[in-house]
Design an enzyme around this catalytic site. Structure first.
Site, PDB file in Angstrom:
ATOM      1  N   ASN A  50       8.815 -18.767   7.488  1.00 55.90           N
ATOM      2  CA  ASN A  50       8.646 -17.467   8.139  1.00 55.90           C
ATOM      3  C   ASN A  50       8.797 -17.645   9.652  1.00 55.90           C
ATOM      4  O   ASN A  50       8.191 -18.540  10.238  1.00 55.90           O
ATOM      5  CB  ASN A  50       7.245 -16.924   7.803  1.00 55.90           C
ATOM      6  N   ASP A  51       9.623 -16.789  10.272  1.00 50.97           N
ATOM      7  CA  ASP A  51       9.869 -16.934  11.709  1.00 50.97           C
ATOM      8  C   ASP A  51       8.689 -16.446  12.550  1.00 50.97           C
ATOM      9  O   ASP A  51       8.632 -16.733  13.750  1.00 50.97           O
ATOM     10  CB  ASP A  51      11.157 -16.187  12.086  1.00 50.97           C
ATOM     11  N   ASN A  56       5.426  -7.809  -1.274  1.00 53.34           N
ATOM     12  CA  ASN A  56       5.200  -6.430  -0.854  1.00 53.34           C
ATOM     13  C   ASN A  56       6.489  -5.683  -1.127  1.00 53.34           C
ATOM     14  O   ASN A  56       7.519  -6.007  -0.546  1.00 53.34           O
ATOM     15  CB  ASN A  56       4.898  -6.346   0.646  1.00 53.34           C
ATOM     16  N   HIS A  85      12.544  -9.916  -1.850  1.00 51.72           N
ATOM     17  CA  HIS A  85      11.960 -11.185  -1.414  1.00 51.72           C
ATOM     18  C   HIS A  85      10.453 -11.187  -1.615  1.00 51.72           C
ATOM     19  O   HIS A  85       9.851 -10.126  -1.807  1.00 51.72           O
ATOM     20  CB  HIS A  85      12.265 -11.429   0.075  1.00 51.72           C
ATOM     21  N   HIS A  87      -2.423 -15.580  -8.904  1.00 55.37           N
ATOM     22  CA  HIS A  87      -3.648 -16.344  -8.721  1.00 55.37           C
ATOM     23  C   HIS A  87      -3.696 -17.438  -9.792  1.00 55.37           C
ATOM     24  O   HIS A  87      -3.782 -17.141 -10.981  1.00 55.37           O
ATOM     25  CB  HIS A  87      -4.880 -15.440  -8.873  1.00 55.37           C
ATOM     26  N   LYS A 117      -2.395   7.210  -3.751  1.00 54.39           N
ATOM     27  CA  LYS A 117      -3.849   7.182  -3.780  1.00 54.39           C
ATOM     28  C   LYS A 117      -4.310   6.605  -2.444  1.00 54.39           C
ATOM     29  O   LYS A 117      -3.930   5.485  -2.084  1.00 54.39           O
ATOM     30  CB  LYS A 117      -4.333   6.288  -4.918  1.00 54.39           C
ATOM     31  N   PHE A 118      -5.087   7.362  -1.701  1.00 50.51           N
ATOM     32  CA  PHE A 118      -5.625   6.859  -0.449  1.00 50.51           C
ATOM     33  C   PHE A 118      -6.947   6.148  -0.707  1.00 50.51           C
ATOM     34  O   PHE A 118      -7.894   6.763  -1.205  1.00 50.51           O
ATOM     35  CB  PHE A 118      -5.840   8.014   0.537  1.00 50.51           C
ATOM     36  N   TYR A 136     -14.701   7.034   1.433  1.00 51.50           N
ATOM     37  CA  TYR A 136     -15.706   6.542   0.500  1.00 51.50           C
ATOM     38  C   TYR A 136     -15.341   5.150  -0.017  1.00 51.50           C
ATOM     39  O   TYR A 136     -16.194   4.273  -0.105  1.00 51.50           O
ATOM     40  CB  TYR A 136     -15.857   7.512  -0.678  1.00 51.50           C
ATOM     41  N   GLU A 137     -14.066   4.955  -0.302  1.00 47.52           N
ATOM     42  CA  GLU A 137     -13.629   3.668  -0.825  1.00 47.52           C
ATOM     43  C   GLU A 137     -13.841   2.542   0.194  1.00 47.52           C
ATOM     44  O   GLU A 137     -14.238   1.434  -0.164  1.00 47.52           O
ATOM     45  CB  GLU A 137     -12.150   3.732  -1.231  1.00 47.52           C
TER      46      GLU A 137
HETATM   47  O1  LIG Z   1     -11.668  14.399  -1.001  1.00 49.56           O
HETATM   48  P1  LIG Z   1     -10.369  14.329  -0.222  1.00 49.56           P
HETATM   49  O2  LIG Z   1     -10.550  14.384   1.252  1.00 49.56           O
HETATM   50  O3  LIG Z   1      -9.337  15.299  -0.730  1.00 49.56           O
HETATM   51  O4  LIG Z   1      -9.777  12.887  -0.602  1.00 49.56           O
HETATM   52  C1  LIG Z   1      -9.743  11.783   0.240  1.00 49.56           C
HETATM   53  O5  LIG Z   1     -11.018  11.148   0.352  1.00 49.56           O
HETATM   54  C2  LIG Z   1     -11.548  10.593  -0.833  1.00 49.56           C
HETATM   55  C3  LIG Z   1     -12.832   9.881  -0.493  1.00 49.56           C
HETATM   56  O6  LIG Z   1     -12.647   8.904   0.491  1.00 49.56           O
HETATM   57  C4  LIG Z   1     -10.553   9.634  -1.510  1.00 49.56           C
HETATM   58  O7  LIG Z   1     -11.048   9.256  -2.771  1.00 49.56           O
HETATM   59  C5  LIG Z   1      -9.187  10.287  -1.672  1.00 49.56           C
HETATM   60  O8  LIG Z   1      -8.268   9.325  -2.188  1.00 49.56           O
HETATM   61  C6  LIG Z   1      -8.726  10.817  -0.327  1.00 49.56           C
HETATM   62  O9  LIG Z   1      -7.469  11.430  -0.474  1.00 49.56           O
HETATM   63  O1  LIG Z   2       5.220 -10.185   6.961  1.00 47.41           O
HETATM   64  P1  LIG Z   2       5.627  -8.746   6.820  1.00 47.41           P
HETATM   65  O2  LIG Z   2       6.229  -8.449   5.488  1.00 47.41           O
HETATM   66  O3  LIG Z   2       6.463  -8.250   7.951  1.00 47.41           O
HETATM   67  O4  LIG Z   2       4.237  -7.934   6.911  1.00 47.41           O
HETATM   68  C1  LIG Z   2       3.573  -7.325   5.854  1.00 47.41           C
HETATM   69  O5  LIG Z   2       2.884  -8.255   5.032  1.00 47.41           O
HETATM   70  C2  LIG Z   2       1.835  -8.983   5.670  1.00 47.41           C
HETATM   71  C3  LIG Z   2       1.176  -9.850   4.622  1.00 47.41           C
HETATM   72  O6  LIG Z   2       0.702  -9.108   3.521  1.00 47.41           O
HETATM   73  C4  LIG Z   2       0.827  -8.035   6.329  1.00 47.41           C
HETATM   74  O7  LIG Z   2      -0.081  -8.801   7.086  1.00 47.41           O
HETATM   75  C5  LIG Z   2       1.519  -7.033   7.239  1.00 47.41           C
HETATM   76  O8  LIG Z   2       0.581  -6.103   7.731  1.00 47.41           O
HETATM   77  C6  LIG Z   2       2.609  -6.311   6.446  1.00 47.41           C
HETATM   78  O9  LIG Z   2       3.268  -5.398   7.261  1.00 47.41           O
END
Ligand SMILES: O=P(O)(O)O[C@H]1O[C@H](CO)[C@@H](O)[C@H](O)[C@H]1O
Ligand SMILES: O=P(O)(O)O[C@H]1O[C@H](CO)[C@@H](O)[C@H](O)[C@H]1O
Lengths: 350, 350
Positions: A77-78, A153, A166, A281, A314-315, A319-320
């Protein structure tokens, strides 16, 4: 009082690989979505782009020239997050300001000379070469390093900055948090129950057939009972295999085949290239190569960000992040969707 | 061998609140970014939109009508992830298929009647009303529930589906994973070191002045030594205060002021509305109200997703999900940037 229905009643499920709980609130899928919609993946990647540093023959960031490779290609990796020679921050720290040395190497591995192809569109024989290269790099870096993390990724949504197929390999002289957790959980389970956690789990899932996405003679892919991401999957060998290099030739061919089937199903699900982070893993390496690691079972995690479509994710926020991981549909509901999806990739249907 | 320089040499830092490590690879900021660029936040939110379910007078999903509120307004989430009456999944589970009951309530709290305002643009007296409402809901729901999580998702990038300034409150009959971790770490620390973890930490940071973003008589905001997100901050009282309702009137005014200053600085940093998830962690409630919780110190976490600009985020993917959290610049480098940023909000400069 109504009887418990996992599709209607929120509950917690235990993740025995991470010793934590996930909140399953399936009824939440009923809520309308008015939030951010992602850009769909771009479809116009050229097969070859001389300015793409991952292509055969390209010049990379520090002037190196890639060979005209025709299958896989691995290089350092560069912009590595881990370097082999970082000095030690020293010891004797206050308990609130502790640091320690981190040493390692970061490599990039191209799967194929073409930029416009992905794993599920590659030939099984080509995927097999990727698997062999994975096994090789675990042997090579595992000789020195405690943990060799292979991860991919895929898709811009997952922070992937280059569409060329890759993965990355980050090896370290320490056990990362997630590895340490998997190590502790699997060790405790074997001690308590006399069988490796994931060997028992694979057997039980194969029997129950409630969460199996695809399977063959040697492998099983499930949406684990404790999945956090909506379409998260877990790839498991049926035989007890601690590390990737331990796989037989037959098991590797069989792995190529099941990966292709899983990833084709994923792409077909929302009829678009399916983003994810995936990684392997296996039992820790380095000095652990000499130890009894029979509590470990090799496995791969697939963590896709999507929830409702190719553009609605899915965000994992609020809460998460601050309290508890939460999912909006049950793993068994996901299976109902996944089961009927074609295994032939939408781009290869005729 | 060169001497250790945290800006040049990757190292691990210990997070004593989560008992885990973060990989700090500051030299990685040198890598060019060719990946996904986010949409900048939209600027055209109308002050009042009768179709927005969070506005005064609006009709919500199940037909309820909002009052014509003129300060804060709290109501039950129309699509709650936690409900008070979910039946128990039953006990007697196999160790690999464990579930348990989850009960609770989810509320939404609007900060202000206008949709086109955010906390840093509100008057201190208006922010004070938000703080009082927070304290109230902790008392109200904390009487019954073990954990009351107040959190705000701000910005579309953080999954926020409505631009109207609001937060959420999810109360549960269980300690969420993150709460359980904070509970264990703070309990162990007091036992071992004779002082609450975050009381000691605030004192040491106030003295060192290396990571302090803003401070006043009662409060301190730091980029913690172990921060994971690039611009993560930790808001701490100087006095030992286990829970939000324990704050005096003076401390609440002072909190309103420091929140305004922090959030204005954040918006000014990339000259745009700064997305984040934030939330309060105070001592557990419910039956714990009767227990000695002196190991707990009230605090708020701010987790912003940005890395390089208002449109380039830090992706916590791949290595971070599968192995170890990793950051691309040191907390001390962030401070160099934050220190020179104006505390008057860019939209209020004349
Ligand atoms: O309830 P909201 O604002 O629509 O939803 C957002 O917040 C929630 C709680 O952090 C998350 O589970 C959802 O994925 C996010 O989109
Ligand atoms: O090395 P990349 O592909 O440019 O970077 C990506 O993967 C990395 C390893 O999961 C993360 O730390 C970076 O935030 C993401 O953008």
């Amino acid at each position: 009082k109504p009887t418990f229905d996992p599709k209607e009643h929120q509950h917690l499920r235990y993740n025995p690989l991470r010793d934590s709980w996930v909140l399953v609130s399936a009824h939440r899928m009923k809520r309308p979505w008015k939030g951010q919609v992602e850009k769909p993946p771009e479809d116009n990647t050229p097969r070859h782009d001389p300015n793409n540093p991952l292509c055969p023959g390209s010049v990379r960031a520090h002037g190196e020239v890639n060979p005209e490779y025709d299958s896989t290609f691995m290089f350092d990796n560069d912009f590595p997050a881990l370097q082999p020679d970082a000095p030690d921050p020293g010891s004797d720290h206050h308990p609130l300001f502790q640091s320690k040395a981190a040493r390692g190497v970061c490599k990039v591995m191209c799967f194929h000379p073409w930029s416009d192809i992905t794993l599920p569109l590659m030939q099984p024989a080509e995927i097999r070469k990727v698997i062999d290269k994975w096994a090789e790099v675990i042997v090579e870096l595992g000789a020195e390093y405690t943990w060799v993390q292979i991860f991919e990724n895929k898709g811009a949504m997952m922070g992937c900055s280059n569409p060329h197929p890759h993965c990355q390999v980050w090896a370290s002289n320490f056990l990362p948090n997630e590895a340490a957790l998997a190590e502790r959980c699997q060790r405790d389970f074997l001690q308590k129950h006399g069988e490796p956690l994931l060997v028992q789990y694979a057997r039980m899932e194969a029997q129950a057939q409630e969460r199996v996405v695809v399977e063959n003679e040697h492998w099983l892919v499930v949406v684990p009972y404790w999945a956090t991401w909506p379409f998260q999957t877990l790839l498991l060998p049926r035989r007890h295999v601690p590390r990737l290099p331990d796989l037989t030739a037959q098991e590797r061919d069989s792995l190529a085949s099941i990966m292709k089937r899983l990833l084709a199903k994923n792409d077909n699900l929302f009829e678009d290239s399916f983003p994810y982070s995936m990684g392997w893993h296996g039992a820790p390496t380095g000095s652990h190569l000499q130890e009894d690691m029979s509590h470990w079972q090799l496995h791969a995690h697939y963590y896709p960000p999507l929830l409702r479509s190719a553009t609605i994710r899915k965000f994992m926020v609020g809460y998460e992040m601050l309290a508890n991981e939460q999912r909006d549909l049950t793993p068994e509901q996901v299976l109902e969707q996944m089961r009927i999806i074609n295994e032939t990739h939408l781009n290869q249907m005729t």
